[in-house]
Design a protein around this motif. Structure first.
Motif, short mmCIF file in Angstrom:
data_model
loop_
_atom_site.label_atom_id
_atom_site.label_comp_id
_atom_site.label_asym_id
_atom_site.label_seq_id
_atom_site.Cartn_x
_atom_site.Cartn_y
_atom_site.Cartn_z
N VAL A 256 0.84 -1.20 0.00
CA VAL A 256 0.00 0.00 0.00
C VAL A 256 0.87 1.25 0.00
CG1 VAL A 256 -1.77 1.29 1.23
CG2 VAL A 256 -1.86 -1.20 1.18
N VAL A 257 1.92 1.25 0.84
CA VAL A 257 2.79 2.43 0.93
C VAL A 257 3.50 2.66 -0.41
CG1 VAL A 257 4.81 3.39 2.06
CG2 VAL A 257 3.09 2.21 3.41
N ILE A 258 3.94 1.58 -1.04
CA ILE A 258 4.62 1.73 -2.34
C ILE A 258 3.67 2.34 -3.38
CG2 ILE A 258 5.62 0.44 -4.26
CD1 ILE A 258 6.89 -1.41 -2.22
N LEU A 259 2.44 1.82 -3.42
CA LEU A 259 1.45 2.37 -4.35
C LEU A 259 1.24 3.85 -4.09
CD1 LEU A 259 -1.53 -0.08 -4.87
CD2 LEU A 259 -0.15 1.08 -6.59
N PHE A 260 1.16 4.19 -2.81
CA PHE A 260 0.94 5.58 -2.42
C PHE A 260 2.06 6.46 -2.95
CE2 PHE A 260 -1.26 8.47 0.33
CZ PHE A 260 -2.45 7.82 0.55
N MET A 261 3.30 5.97 -2.81
CA MET A 261 4.45 6.75 -3.26
C MET A 261 4.37 6.99 -4.77
SD MET A 261 6.26 7.50 -0.73
CE MET A 261 6.18 7.15 0.99
N PHE A 262 3.99 5.94 -5.50
CA PHE A 262 3.88 6.05 -6.95
C PHE A 262 2.86 7.11 -7.35
CE2 PHE A 262 5.94 1.91 -7.92
CZ PHE A 262 6.74 2.37 -8.95
N LEU A 263 1.74 7.12 -6.62
CA LEU A 263 0.62 7.98 -7.03
C LEU A 263 0.59 9.29 -6.27
CD1 LEU A 263 -2.16 5.27 -7.27
CD2 LEU A 263 -0.85 6.27 -9.12
N GLN A 264 1.70 9.58 -5.55
CA GLN A 264 1.68 10.70 -4.61
C GLN A 264 1.24 12.01 -5.25
OE1 GLN A 264 5.34 11.08 -2.58
NE2 GLN A 264 4.55 12.37 -1.00
N ARG A 265 1.79 12.29 -6.42
CA ARG A 265 1.48 13.56 -7.06
C ARG A 265 -0.02 13.73 -7.27
NH1 ARG A 265 3.40 17.14 -11.09
NH2 ARG A 265 5.51 16.34 -11.09
N PHE A 266 -0.64 12.66 -7.79
CA PHE A 266 -2.09 12.75 -8.06
C PHE A 266 -2.87 12.82 -6.77
CE2 PHE A 266 -0.14 10.41 -11.54
CZ PHE A 266 -0.40 11.31 -12.56
N ILE A 267 -2.37 12.11 -5.76
CA ILE A 267 -3.08 12.10 -4.49
C ILE A 267 -3.10 13.50 -3.89
CG2 ILE A 267 -2.93 11.31 -2.11
CD1 ILE A 267 -1.95 8.61 -3.39
N VAL A 268 -1.95 14.19 -3.97
CA VAL A 268 -1.90 15.55 -3.42
C VAL A 268 -2.88 16.45 -4.15
CG1 VAL A 268 -0.45 17.55 -3.08
CG2 VAL A 268 0.46 15.28 -2.62
N GLU A 269 -2.93 16.29 -5.48
CA GLU A 269 -3.89 17.09 -6.24
C GLU A 269 -5.32 16.77 -5.80
OE1 GLU A 269 -3.11 16.36 -10.33
OE2 GLU A 269 -1.16 17.37 -10.24
N GLY A 270 -5.57 15.48 -5.60
CA GLY A 270 -6.90 15.06 -5.19
C GLY A 270 -7.25 15.60 -3.82
N LEU A 271 -6.27 15.60 -2.92
CA LEU A 271 -6.51 16.07 -1.55
C LEU A 271 -6.91 17.52 -1.56
CD1 LEU A 271 -3.60 14.51 0.48
CD2 LEU A 271 -5.99 13.84 0.42
N THR A 272 -6.18 18.32 -2.33
CA THR A 272 -6.49 19.75 -2.33
C THR A 272 -7.83 19.99 -3.01
OG1 THR A 272 -4.84 19.78 -4.06
CG2 THR A 272 -4.27 20.86 -2.01
N ALA A 273 -8.25 19.03 -3.85
CA ALA A 273 -9.56 19.17 -4.47
C ALA A 273 -10.66 18.76 -3.50
CB ALA A 273 -9.64 18.32 -5.73
N GLY A 274 -10.29 18.23 -2.33
CA GLY A 274 -11.28 18.07 -1.28
C GLY A 274 -11.75 16.67 -0.99
N SER A 275 -11.01 15.64 -1.38
CA SER A 275 -11.47 14.31 -0.99
C SER A 275 -10.65 13.84 0.21
CB SER A 275 -11.33 13.33 -2.14
OG SER A 275 -10.00 13.20 -2.53
N VAL A 276 -11.32 13.15 1.11
CA VAL A 276 -10.67 12.71 2.34
C VAL A 276 -10.54 11.20 2.28
CG1 VAL A 276 -10.85 12.60 4.84
CG2 VAL A 276 -11.68 14.60 3.62
N LYS A 277 -9.36 10.71 2.55
CA LYS A 277 -9.18 9.25 2.58
C LYS A 277 -9.94 8.69 3.75
CE LYS A 277 -5.65 6.83 4.40
NZ LYS A 277 -4.34 6.23 4.61
N GLY A 278 -10.75 7.70 3.51
CA GLY A 278 -11.48 7.15 4.62
C GLY A 278 -11.92 5.72 4.38
#
Lengths: 540, 314
Positions: free
Chosen positions: B292-314
């Motif tokens: 999971v952590v490795i996947l997260f690292m790969f997709l980090q850039r998109f995740i940050v964009e997604g976070l600022t767009a307002g989605s919360v991991k849950g």
């Protein structure tokens, strides 16, 4: 099931499409035009219909007629939508998700509301006729001068259960069947030295496992004997019992035979006597706003509810405040253009956020173990009862929550900081603002515009953050008020315990009522958030 | 998972790194920033380091664990995967961990897949078509969000109990039952998120494809979906992690030990039994967390964009 059939071959299509699309989108379109696309569509529709037919057969078999009607209507509608060539195109895209949305999101919500207005709970599960039947089945007690028997469960020649009985006072032998009690000549019976029957002509006495397997059947078996009946007690004995309650069908009430006490339907799912004595079990029935009223009027419920509600607010607020402050501080610290190792630091610091939360929480539960945990043993060298003292447990929950949430606010603050034009800060510096003033008057207000909605969203999320509580402390430690709610329980974990933690009874009605209350609280918070964001402008 | 794997591989090509930062500041001015960063790293990583150490240490108990393992061994991993009878011997380290991993993979992968696919379908309709009830539909999705499934867990439980008496594949204690319940959350804020992304794909692409004779379905599968691969991967990951972390519904619907998902199983595994199970538990944590952590690292850039767009991991 039906929708899963509709989309399951999609990965192959996606794989093919995405490789082709990069080079030549038109080739992908050509590929899906004509026979292939049509074939896929027809196959999926056929699968869906096959599933529906199967479900239909099962439902008819169980005589679930309303469900049959719904299934037929839904299937027909789906076929109509997907077979009409040029019409209802948006519906074709919306229907698959909507089917699940309705079935497992909207219907549960409606059902929750319905349950919240009932007394559905341990002791109030059955319907009223079922409850009456069960009360009558249970309403027996050994009669004062009733007989007791030594018993051997047996099977008669046609395999029906029968009881071979020896009256413990007179030594007379009987055979008891569902039809009644008959004397059995002593000559037909073989007894051992203890007086237990070991054989009888015309009957077989099971031994070993097949004897034990009769236990369930014996539980509900009785032999009618005049006004009383003979009930097995375990596998070896039976007693004569008398009915204690009589059901008066005309007046819908129970009468106790011994003293004539009357138990009336109290309108809240129980038969209750004038003295307030209730007959178990009751039944499920609507009780209006009682579950909600309990939270205000009943001190047994109000106390724990208010305590849990207050703690929920404190927990969510402190988690957001601490995480945001720490995250922002880290973001400001690392937001120095050209600083060495910046990307490296950032990658490492998001790890607590990337880790699956449940794992971190369970690990923290171990780290905070008061005897063996590393925090006490290796770091603090003290004996802090992290998870066993109410206040320390609250501290632990907030610390761990902050650890989990800080990387989120670090990431979003970092993003927000980088989107603030550097010219603004430079202009402030030129105007003579110090670094602190610059931060307070320029950076923070601009940052909050972007981050405040996320803080509200995070508050709403933590308000229902079941995992952070339940996986760390289990809601515990227990408190002195004897409620199921422990010291660190938040509303959602309290609800869960009310409904599913066996031992103190399961109260589905009250749990659903609190669920609805949480909805209204979170809805109010979310509404505040949506007004602030531009989300709604996308609707144009 | 296919969508996620592909995208992870495609990201470096899709986003070439272009770094032209300003002049590097002097260490004399930034040393305190490094100190703060290292303190934060220690706090963030010490539980991770500790669990890694416990996983590779021979001693299975919590009391015997230390930060630096004295000798490395894979014993804990072997114990975790060795068949045993955990039901009869509470001090045994045997568990149904392999079952839990497999169950979780099945449930999370299917849920993530359908969340992405069905969500994308709906998002496409909201993005490209103008129809009656569109605005109501999108607002309705937001409204439904405020009543998450876990608030209705009692109702869901009762519904599954009743459904299960008729359809055994959807009964309590079945993975299919759990998956189908999770699919109720398909039409979520994810649809908004994907719709926002589809809005950024020029409609001219659709139109030119339509002129070439493509049907709306062909445009969606052949043109729009491939272009949205990054956002689909992020939604897929969030949905996967969301299911991976989900405890309430799984714990209520699943009952026998071999049918559990990881959170429910692992909680039962160590609950009140740290002294016996700590080592194998740590090994289990590592196995579940690393991918999971490795996947997260790969997709980090998109995740940050997604976070600022307002989605919360849950």
């Amino acid at each position: 099931m039906s929708t899963s059939a509709v989309t399951s071959p999609a990965p192959s299509r996606l794989t093919a499409a995405s490789s082709a699309a990069r080079s030549l989108p038109s080739r992908a379109i050509a590929f899906f035009s004509g026979p292939v696309g049509l074939g896929v569509k027809v196959t999926l529709l056929a699968l869906m219909n096959a599933l529906s037919v199967w479900a239909l057969v099962v439902l008819v078999d169980h005589k679930k007629w309303p469900a049959v009607a719904v299934l037929v209507a839904v299937t027909a509608l789906l076929d109509l939508i997907y077979l009409s060539a040029r019409r209802a195109i948006p519906a074709k895209f919306l229907v698959p998700g909507t089917v699940f949305l309705v079935a497992f999101q909207i219907i549960p919500v409606i059902y929750t509301v319905q349950v919240a207005f009932t007394n559905y709970s341990t002791g109030h599960i059955l319907t009223k006729p079922q409850a009456v039947t069960q009360v009558l089945q249970n309403a027996f007690e050994p009669s004062a001068n009733g007989r007791t028997f030594t018993m051997a469960p047996a099977k008669d020649s046609s395999g029906h259960l029968a009881l071979l009985l020896v009256d413990q006072d007179t030594g007379k032998t009987y055979v008891g069947a569902a039809s009644g009690l008959k004397p059995l000549p002593t000559s037909a019976v073989t007894k051992n030295s203890d007086g237990d029957i070991t054989a009888a002509t015309g009957y077989t006495i099971p031994t070993g496992p097949s004897r034990l397997s009769l236990a369930d059947a014996l539980n509900t078996f009785f032999v009618p004997a005049g006004k009383s009946q003979i009930q097995p007690q375990g596998l070896d004995s039976a007693v004569e019992v008398k009915q204690t309650l009589r059901y008066d069908r005309v007046h819908d009430r129970f009468v106790r035979i011994s003293d004539g006490a009357v138990f009336r339907d109290n309108g809240r799912g129980s038969f209750v006597s004038d003295g307030g004595e209730a007959i178990e079990p009751g039944w499920k029935t609507g009780i209006g706003f009682s579950n909600f009223g309990q939270m205000i009027h009943d001190s047994q419920v109000r106390g724990p509810f208010l305590r849990v509600f207050l703690w929920t607010v404190i927990f969510a607020t402190l988690t957001v405040v601490f995480s945001f402050s720490l995250g922002l501080f880290l973001a400001i610290t690392l937001n120095k253009p050209g600083m060495r190792f910046r990307t490296f630091y950032r990658s490492i610091l998001v790890i607590p956020y990337a880790l699956p939360g449940f794992l971190s929480l369970l690990v923290w539960q171990g780290l905070l173990n008061d005897d063996f945990g590393v925090v006490n043993r290796n770091i603090l060298h003290t004996h802090v009862p992290w998870l066993f003292d109410a206040n320390w447990a609250r501290v632990a929950v907030i610390l761990v929550s902050t650890w989990l949430t800080t990387p989120y606010f670090f990431l979003v603050s970092m993003g927000a900081l980088q989107s603030i034009p550097a010219e603004l800060n430079e202009a402030a510096l030129v105007d003579g603002a110090g670094p602190w003033q610059n931060f307070r008057k320029v950076t923070l207000p601009l940052l909050l515009v972007a981050v405040a909605p996320l803080m509200i969203a995070s508050f709403a999320f933590n308000f229902n953050n079941f995992g952070n509580i339940y996986l760390l402390t289990g809601g515990g430690p227990n408190t002195s008020d004897g409620s199921v709610a422990g010291a660190t329980d938040i509303l959602i974990s309290y609800t869960y315990k009310l409904a599913f933690v066996v031992g103190k009874g399961q109260n589905y009605g009250l749990a659903s009522a609190i669920g609805i209350l949480i909805f209204f609280i979170v809805a109010a918070i979310s509404a505040a958030s949506f007004w602030r964001t531009k989300a709604l402008e996308n609707l144009a | 998972m296919t969508a996620i794997d592909q995208t992870a591989a495609a990201i470096p090509a899709a986003r070439p790194a272009t770094k032209t930062g300003p002049r590097r500041p002097k260490l004399r001015d930034t040393w305190w920033r490094h100190v703060v960063a290292w303190i934060a790293i220690v706090v963030a990583l010490f539980p991770v380091a500790y669990i890694a150490s416990a996983a590779f240490t021979g001693n299975p108990s919590l009391a015997g664990s230390s930060l630096i393992p004295r000798h490395l061994t894979l014993d804990n991993f072997k114990k975790l995967f060795s068949p045993g009878n955990s039901t009869t011997d509470i001090t045994s380290n045997a568990s149904n961990y392999p079952h839990w991993i497999l169950n979780t993979l099945i449930v999370a992968t299917s849920t993530a897949f359908f969340t992405v696919m069905l969500g994308a379908l709906a998002a496409y309709a909201f993005s490209r078509f103008r129809f009656r009830g569109r605005r109501m539909g999108m607002l309705g999705l937001l409204l439904v969000q405020m009543f998450p499934q876990m608030l209705a867990v009692v109702a869901i439980y009762l519904i599954v109990v009743h459904t299960g008496t008729v359809f055994h594949v959807l009964a309590l204690n079945t993975l299919t039952g759990l998956i189908i319940v999770y699919l109720g959350g398909v039409m979520s804020v994810n649809v908004w998120f994907m719709k926002g992304f589809f809005d950024t794909i020029p409609a001219e692409l659709d139109e030119s494809a339509r002129v070439d004779g493509a049907s709306p379905a062909q445009v969606f599968w052949g043109v729009v979906l491939p272009l949205a691969a990054p956002v689909l991967a992020v939604i897929g990951l969030f949905s996967f992690v969301g299911v991976l972390n989900e405890f309430i519904i799984a714990s209520v619907l699943l009952q026998s030990d071999k049918k559990l998902t990881l959170p429910v199983g692992m909680r039962g595994f160590i609950d009140q039994q740290f002294s016996q199970h700590w080592g194998p538990f740590a090994a289990g944590v590592l196995i579940a967390a690393v991918p999971v952590v490795i996947l997260f690292m790969f997709l980090q850039r998109f995740i940050v964009e997604g976070l600022t767009a307002g989605s919360v991991k849950g």
